[in-house]
Write a protein that holds these residues in place. Sequence first.
Motif, PDB file in Angstrom:
ATOM      1  N   HIS A  51       2.679 -11.050  -2.286  1.00 58.32           N
ATOM      2  CA  HIS A  51       3.197 -11.462  -0.977  1.00 58.32           C
ATOM      3  C   HIS A  51       2.951 -10.404   0.100  1.00 58.32           C
ATOM      4  O   HIS A  51       2.612 -10.744   1.237  1.00 58.32           O
ATOM      5  CB  HIS A  51       4.683 -11.803  -1.071  1.00 58.32           C
ATOM      6  N   LEU A  52       3.092  -9.140  -0.260  1.00 63.84           N
ATOM      7  CA  LEU A  52       2.804  -8.065   0.698  1.00 63.84           C
ATOM      8  C   LEU A  52       1.337  -8.098   1.109  1.00 63.84           C
ATOM      9  O   LEU A  52       1.011  -8.017   2.295  1.00 63.84           O
ATOM     10  CB  LEU A  52       3.132  -6.706   0.081  1.00 63.84           C
ATOM     11  N   ALA A  53       0.455  -8.214   0.127  1.00 63.13           N
ATOM     12  CA  ALA A  53      -0.987  -8.239   0.405  1.00 63.13           C
ATOM     13  C   ALA A  53      -1.354  -9.449   1.247  1.00 63.13           C
ATOM     14  O   ALA A  53      -2.142  -9.336   2.190  1.00 63.13           O
ATOM     15  CB  ALA A  53      -1.773  -8.227  -0.906  1.00 63.13           C
ATOM     16  N   THR A  54      -0.797 -10.598   0.914  1.00 56.72           N
ATOM     17  CA  THR A  54      -1.086 -11.816   1.665  1.00 56.72           C
ATOM     18  C   THR A  54      -0.672 -11.652   3.125  1.00 56.72           C
ATOM     19  O   THR A  54      -1.426 -12.011   4.034  1.00 56.72           O
ATOM     20  CB  THR A  54      -0.368 -13.019   1.034  1.00 56.72           C
ATOM     21  N   ALA A  55       0.499 -11.087   3.342  1.00 51.18           N
ATOM     22  CA  ALA A  55       0.976 -10.888   4.719  1.00 51.18           C
ATOM     23  C   ALA A  55       0.089  -9.896   5.481  1.00 51.18           C
ATOM     24  O   ALA A  55      -0.058 -10.006   6.694  1.00 51.18           O
ATOM     25  CB  ALA A  55       2.425 -10.407   4.704  1.00 51.18           C
ATOM     26  N   LEU A  56      -0.494  -8.934   4.763  1.00 49.79           N
ATOM     27  CA  LEU A  56      -1.404  -7.977   5.400  1.00 49.79           C
ATOM     28  C   LEU A  56      -2.827  -8.515   5.536  1.00 49.79           C
ATOM     29  O   LEU A  56      -3.650  -7.925   6.222  1.00 49.79           O
ATOM     30  CB  LEU A  56      -1.471  -6.675   4.587  1.00 49.79           C
ATOM     31  N   GLY A  57      -3.130  -9.586   4.815  1.00 51.80           N
ATOM     32  CA  GLY A  57      -4.485 -10.130   4.837  1.00 51.80           C
ATOM     33  C   GLY A  57      -5.452  -9.323   3.990  1.00 51.80           C
ATOM     34  O   GLY A  57      -6.637  -9.239   4.313  1.00 51.80           O
ATOM     35  N   VAL A  58      -4.938  -8.698   2.924  1.00 54.41           N
ATOM     36  CA  VAL A  58      -5.768  -7.914   2.009  1.00 54.41           C
ATOM     37  C   VAL A  58      -5.585  -8.444   0.595  1.00 54.41           C
ATOM     38  O   VAL A  58      -4.739  -9.307   0.345  1.00 54.41           O
ATOM     39  CB  VAL A  58      -5.414  -6.409   2.066  1.00 54.41           C
ATOM     40  N   LYS A  59      -6.364  -7.903  -0.334  1.00 55.44           N
ATOM     41  CA  LYS A  59      -6.225  -8.269  -1.738  1.00 55.44           C
ATOM     42  C   LYS A  59      -5.133  -7.405  -2.369  1.00 55.44           C
ATOM     43  O   LYS A  59      -4.998  -6.223  -2.008  1.00 55.44           O
ATOM     44  CB  LYS A  59      -7.540  -8.045  -2.482  1.00 55.44           C
ATOM     45  N   PRO A  60      -4.384  -7.947  -3.325  1.00 56.73           N
ATOM     46  CA  PRO A  60      -3.351  -7.141  -3.983  1.00 56.73           C
ATOM     47  C   PRO A  60      -3.890  -5.836  -4.565  1.00 56.73           C
ATOM     48  O   PRO A  60      -3.209  -4.809  -4.517  1.00 56.73           O
ATOM     49  CB  PRO A  60      -2.816  -8.071  -5.076  1.00 56.73           C
ATOM     50  N   ILE A  61      -5.112  -5.842  -5.065  1.00 51.38           N
ATOM     51  CA  ILE A  61      -5.702  -4.634  -5.646  1.00 51.38           C
ATOM     52  C   ILE A  61      -5.826  -3.513  -4.610  1.00 51.38           C
ATOM     53  O   ILE A  61      -5.802  -2.334  -4.966  1.00 51.38           O
ATOM     54  CB  ILE A  61      -7.059  -4.941  -6.320  1.00 51.38           C
ATOM     55  N   ASP A  62      -5.931  -3.881  -3.323  1.00 49.40           N
ATOM     56  CA  ASP A  62      -6.016  -2.876  -2.267  1.00 49.40           C
ATOM     57  C   ASP A  62      -4.750  -2.020  -2.199  1.00 49.40           C
ATOM     58  O   ASP A  62      -4.793  -0.880  -1.752  1.00 49.40           O
ATOM     59  CB  ASP A  62      -6.272  -3.527  -0.907  1.00 49.40           C
ATOM     60  N   LEU A  63      -3.635  -2.570  -2.648  1.00 49.02           N
ATOM     61  CA  LEU A  63      -2.384  -1.816  -2.650  1.00 49.02           C
ATOM     62  C   LEU A  63      -2.309  -0.840  -3.823  1.00 49.02           C
ATOM     63  O   LEU A  63      -1.458   0.046  -3.837  1.00 49.02           O
ATOM     64  CB  LEU A  63      -1.187  -2.767  -2.692  1.00 49.02           C
ATOM     65  N   LEU A  64      -3.216  -0.995  -4.780  1.00 52.99           N
ATOM     66  CA  LEU A  64      -3.223  -0.149  -5.974  1.00 52.99           C
ATOM     67  C   LEU A  64      -4.386   0.835  -6.006  1.00 52.99           C
ATOM     68  O   LEU A  64      -4.516   1.602  -6.961  1.00 52.99           O
ATOM     69  CB  LEU A  64      -3.269  -1.024  -7.233  1.00 52.99           C
ATOM     70  N   ALA A  65      -5.229   0.824  -4.984  1.00 54.19           N
ATOM     71  CA  ALA A  65      -6.421   1.673  -4.953  1.00 54.19           C
ATOM     72  C   ALA A  65      -6.030   3.145  -4.911  1.00 54.19           C
ATOM     73  O   ALA A  65      -5.021   3.524  -4.329  1.00 54.19           O
ATOM     74  CB  ALA A  65      -7.268   1.327  -3.726  1.00 54.19           C
ATOM     75  N   ASP A  66      -6.860   3.966  -5.563  1.00 51.66           N
ATOM     76  CA  ASP A  66      -6.644   5.411  -5.518  1.00 51.66           C
ATOM     77  C   ASP A  66      -6.736   5.890  -4.087  1.00 51.66           C
ATOM     78  O   ASP A  66      -7.556   5.419  -3.306  1.00 51.66           O
ATOM     79  CB  ASP A  66      -7.709   6.143  -6.344  1.00 51.66           C
ATOM     80  N   CYS A  67      -5.889   6.841  -3.750  1.00 52.84           N
ATOM     81  CA  CYS A  67      -5.942   7.453  -2.430  1.00 52.84           C
ATOM     82  C   CYS A  67      -5.461   8.885  -2.546  1.00 52.84           C
ATOM     83  O   CYS A  67      -4.825   9.269  -3.526  1.00 52.84           O
ATOM     84  CB  CYS A  67      -5.130   6.674  -1.406  1.00 52.84           C
TER      85      CYS A  67
END
Length: 74
Positions: A51-67
């Motif tokens: 739901h967070l990713a959808t609201a941001l217009g990104v893929k859920p995996i983008d929230l888990l990417a290394d940074c």
Amino acid sequence: MRRLVGLNFARLRREQGVTQERFAEISGFTQQYVSDLERGRRNPTVVTLFHLATALGVKPIDLLADCDEDGASA
């Protein structure tokens, strides 16, 4: 993992020029939840990540990417 999701979420939200308050309005999450998430104090479920990713217009995996610690994608 909570910190990683929070860093990625904050970076993606800021890149879109969206405030925590505005994100809360458009997503249905509270501003307090968004703040806690970005500080690594929340442990979002898989469904919440979706739901967070959808609201941001990104893929859920983008929230888990290394940074790095500054929140930049590695």
